[in-house]
Scaffold this motif. Structure first.
Motif, short mmCIF file in Angstrom:
data_model
loop_
_atom_site.label_atom_id
_atom_site.label_comp_id
_atom_site.label_asym_id
_atom_site.label_seq_id
_atom_site.Cartn_x
_atom_site.Cartn_y
_atom_site.Cartn_z
N ALA A 295 0.81 -1.22 0.00
CA ALA A 295 0.00 0.00 0.00
C ALA A 295 0.85 1.27 0.00
N SER A 296 2.05 1.19 0.58
CA SER A 296 2.91 2.38 0.66
C SER A 296 3.85 2.52 -0.52
N ALA A 297 3.74 1.65 -1.52
CA ALA A 297 4.64 1.69 -2.68
C ALA A 297 3.86 2.04 -3.94
N ASP A 298 4.45 2.88 -4.78
CA ASP A 298 3.87 3.23 -6.08
C ASP A 298 4.58 2.43 -7.16
N LEU A 299 3.80 1.73 -7.99
CA LEU A 299 4.36 0.89 -9.05
C LEU A 299 3.84 1.36 -10.40
N ASP A 300 4.76 1.66 -11.32
CA ASP A 300 4.41 2.08 -12.68
C ASP A 300 5.07 1.12 -13.67
N ILE A 301 4.27 0.63 -14.61
CA ILE A 301 4.75 -0.29 -15.64
C ILE A 301 4.62 0.37 -17.00
N PHE A 302 5.71 0.36 -17.76
CA PHE A 302 5.70 0.84 -19.13
C PHE A 302 6.07 -0.34 -20.04
N GLU A 303 6.05 -0.11 -21.32
CA GLU A 303 6.29 -1.21 -22.25
C GLU A 303 7.66 -1.85 -22.05
N LYS A 304 8.67 -1.04 -21.76
CA LYS A 304 10.03 -1.57 -21.59
C LYS A 304 10.66 -1.14 -20.27
N ARG A 305 9.83 -0.76 -19.30
CA ARG A 305 10.40 -0.20 -18.08
C ARG A 305 9.50 -0.47 -16.88
N LEU A 306 10.12 -0.67 -15.71
CA LEU A 306 9.40 -0.85 -14.45
C LEU A 306 9.96 0.14 -13.44
N VAL A 307 9.06 0.87 -12.78
CA VAL A 307 9.47 1.87 -11.78
C VAL A 307 8.68 1.63 -10.50
N LEU A 308 9.39 1.44 -9.38
CA LEU A 308 8.75 1.29 -8.06
C LEU A 308 9.38 2.30 -7.11
N GLU A 309 8.52 2.93 -6.30
CA GLU A 309 9.03 3.93 -5.35
C GLU A 309 8.17 3.93 -4.10
N SER A 310 8.82 4.00 -2.94
CA SER A 310 8.12 4.15 -1.66
C SER A 310 8.91 5.12 -0.80
N LYS A 311 8.21 5.84 0.07
CA LYS A 311 8.85 6.82 0.94
C LYS A 311 8.71 6.47 2.42
N GLN A 312 7.58 5.91 2.80
CA GLN A 312 7.33 5.51 4.18
C GLN A 312 6.72 4.12 4.21
N PRO A 313 7.04 3.27 5.18
CA PRO A 313 7.97 3.49 6.30
C PRO A 313 9.44 3.36 5.92
N ALA A 314 9.74 2.99 4.68
CA ALA A 314 11.13 2.90 4.21
C ALA A 314 11.20 3.46 2.81
N ALA A 315 12.34 4.09 2.49
CA ALA A 315 12.52 4.72 1.18
C ALA A 315 13.20 3.74 0.23
N TYR A 316 12.45 3.29 -0.78
CA TYR A 316 12.98 2.42 -1.82
C TYR A 316 12.70 3.05 -3.18
N LYS A 317 13.58 2.80 -4.13
CA LYS A 317 13.32 3.20 -5.52
C LYS A 317 14.03 2.25 -6.46
N LEU A 318 13.25 1.69 -7.39
CA LEU A 318 13.79 0.77 -8.39
C LEU A 318 13.31 1.24 -9.76
N ASP A 319 14.25 1.44 -10.67
CA ASP A 319 13.93 1.89 -12.03
C ASP A 319 14.77 1.04 -12.98
N ILE A 320 14.14 0.05 -13.63
CA ILE A 320 14.88 -0.89 -14.47
C ILE A 320 14.24 -0.99 -15.85
N MET A 321 15.07 -1.34 -16.83
CA MET A 321 14.59 -1.62 -18.18
C MET A 321 14.28 -3.12 -18.27
N LEU A 322 13.18 -3.45 -18.91
CA LEU A 322 12.76 -4.84 -19.05
C LEU A 322 13.39 -5.45 -20.31
#
Length: 506
Positions: A295-322
């Motif tokens: 619930a605290s993470a935002d996930l965006d999917i594109f045709e050749k890309r995946l982006v995940l980001e969360s700020k609370q309770p922990a700060a994570y960010k993943l931006d990768i090409m598929l």
């Protein structure tokens, strides 16, 4: 009863025997007496005296360190599970000391912070999940100074984290460091520091002592932590330069699985049954040990890309090409609470029918890897035919793997891609300090792969365009860049990506 024993890794028979024994009133009474005996301070004192006397006969002095709880740091270990660090105190540890030193023309205070580590132990968090616990013990003076000075407290915490990572080959997430409202995780347990005795010699006549294993070679103080001892060491830290610069969110661990349906007809020699090597789905598993839900993470999917980001309770960010284009409207995601991981399933867009038809009728044999290599080297029409099938405006490029070396006059790139078509290779110099390569390769499954590598140096790192060369073999591509006369020195680095809009610092 069996539910409370799940974390002990017991067999079904062992759980049954313990459960049956606890039903016996006589056994429960004996068990309580045993527990009280273990927790009795007088019994503990006698045990320590006997152990000290035994070790002294072996030529070793031991010091029992009973940590006094202080406060707790919470983070993740190796990006996979929670970790707790108990910052404790004991007067058995040496006092801190500092001295003035001058470095780079500036005066600073160099601190020596003696501390000790207890071997890591496994525990359970409040949700019943396994976690690792570390004890780091400082002198009470060190602890009091940390309580009254935030910069010194940061120095103490950095010392603890650095020591854990060094002693136990662990990787701690410093960007998501939390301080829960607790003084100690688990139950404080005494550990010992063993040092070579300065008084007397070992008793070499006692047969019983000879049979006991010696914890250290040559009876010297240990340098590493083992299961039944801790190490006291002095960590030299500079109070002005010790503040670790931690910025930006943590990049979580992830894996990508290519999933396809298996058809036995694909293993026959009938070319009509051959399918593309492209998978049906991509399954991306992202480790998020400090999150309780998605619930605290935002996930965006594109045709050749995946982006995940969360700020609370922990700060994570993943931006990768598929690795393959996916249908971003039909994917699914679920959060595994037991493993603290997000599992994303993405359907891969199939290969265009026209390309499938051309590949099927190209008479590529199942053992035709060598044939494909020959077609690349000898520039046979197969590559040209495949290139003409795909419209240039619909080509999806990916960045190749490469290695990089340099000297004062040249820069050398080795691009690790097999079966590169010489005819497909293009080289461009968008600016005096950048170069752009594009080329096509055939994989062992007969599927063409398009690669693009845009390399950009600093503006004062000029390239001698007329003297650059590209050499293509069956296993790799070698790019030799000659530095211009005014730029012949060691270059600090470069940026690389598929194009100028996706450059990353290397």
């Amino acid at each position: 009863m069996s539910e409370s024993l799940e974390g002990l890794n017991l067999s079904g028979d062992e759980i049954k025997r313990i459960s049956d024994a606890m039903k016996d009133e006589k056994f429960r009474k004996l068990f309580v007496e045993y527990a009280e005996e273990l927790s009795d301070p007088e019994n503990r004192r006698l045990y320590e005296e006997e152990l000290s006397r035994l070790e002294n006969e072996r030529g070793m002095d031991i010091t029992f360190v009973n940590p006094t709880p202080g406060y707790v740091l919470k983070t993740s270990l190796n990006g996979e599970q929670k970790a707790f660090i108990n910052i404790c105190q004991s007067d058995k540890i040496d006092k801190p000391s500092g001295k003035r030193e001058k470095e780079s023309g500036k005066n600073g205070l160099m601190w020596y912070l003696p501390h000790s580590f207890a071997p890591p132990r496994e525990d359970l968090d409040k949700n019943g999940q396994k976690c690792q616990v570390y004890d780091v013990v400082f002198h009470p003076d060190t602890y009091r100074m940390a309580e009254s000075n935030q910069r010194f407290k940061k120095l103490v915490e950095d010392t603890a984290l650095d020591g854990i990572e060094k002693q136990f080959a662990a990787k701690l997430d410093r960007k998501n460091l939390k301080r829960p409202n607790m003084k100690f995780k688990g139950t404080p347990t005494a550990t010992v520091i063993r040092t070579k005795s300065q008084n007397g010699t070992p008793n070499t006549e006692n047969e019983f002592l000879k049979k006991l294993p010696n914890p250290y070679e040559d009876k010297v103080a240990p340098k590493k932590v083992s299961e039944n001892k801790i190490v006291e060491e002095k960590n030299k830290r500079n109070s002005e330069s010790s503040e670790t610069k931690v910025s930006g969110p943590t990049v979580p661990k992830y894996s990508i699985i290519h999933r396809s349906e298996l058809d036995l007809q694909e293993y026959t020699n009938n070319q009509a049954n051959k399918k593309s090597t492209r998978p049906k789905e991509l399954v991306v598993t992202i480790q998020l040990p400090l999150l309780k839900s998605a619930a605290s993470a935002d996930l965006d999917i594109f045709e050749k890309r995946l982006v995940l980001e969360s700020k609370q309770p922990a700060a994570y960010k993943l931006d990768i090409m598929l690795p393959y284009p996916v249908n971003d409207e039909e994917g699914s995601a679920k959060f595994d609470k037991t493993k603290h991981s997000l599992i994303v399933t993405l359907p891969v867009i199939p290969v265009p029918d026209k390309l499938d038809e051309e590949l099927t009728t190209s008479n590529i044999e199942s053992e035709g890897t060598d044939m494909l290599k020959d077609s690349v080297v000898e520039n046979k029409p197969l590559i040209e035919k495949l290139v003409s099938i795909i419209p240039s405006n619909s080509i999806i490029y990916q960045k190749p793997d490469f290695s990089f070396t340099q000297d004062t006059e040249t820069v050398n790139f080795v691009i690790n891609v097999k079966n590169i078509s010489r005819d497909s290779l293009t080289t461009d110099f968008p600016t005096p300090y950048s170069i752009h390569l594009k080329f096509l390769s055939l994989g062992s499954g007969g599927f063409p792969m398009n690669y693009s590598l845009y390399i950009e140096f600093d503006e004062d790192c000029q390239i001698a365009e007329d003297h650059c060369s590209v050499d293509v073999s069956t296993t790799a591509l070698v790019l030799l860049i000659l530095k211009s006369k005014e730029s012949r020195r060691e270059w600090n680095g470069f940026k690389a990506g598929v194009d100028v809009n996706s450059l990353e610092v290397r």
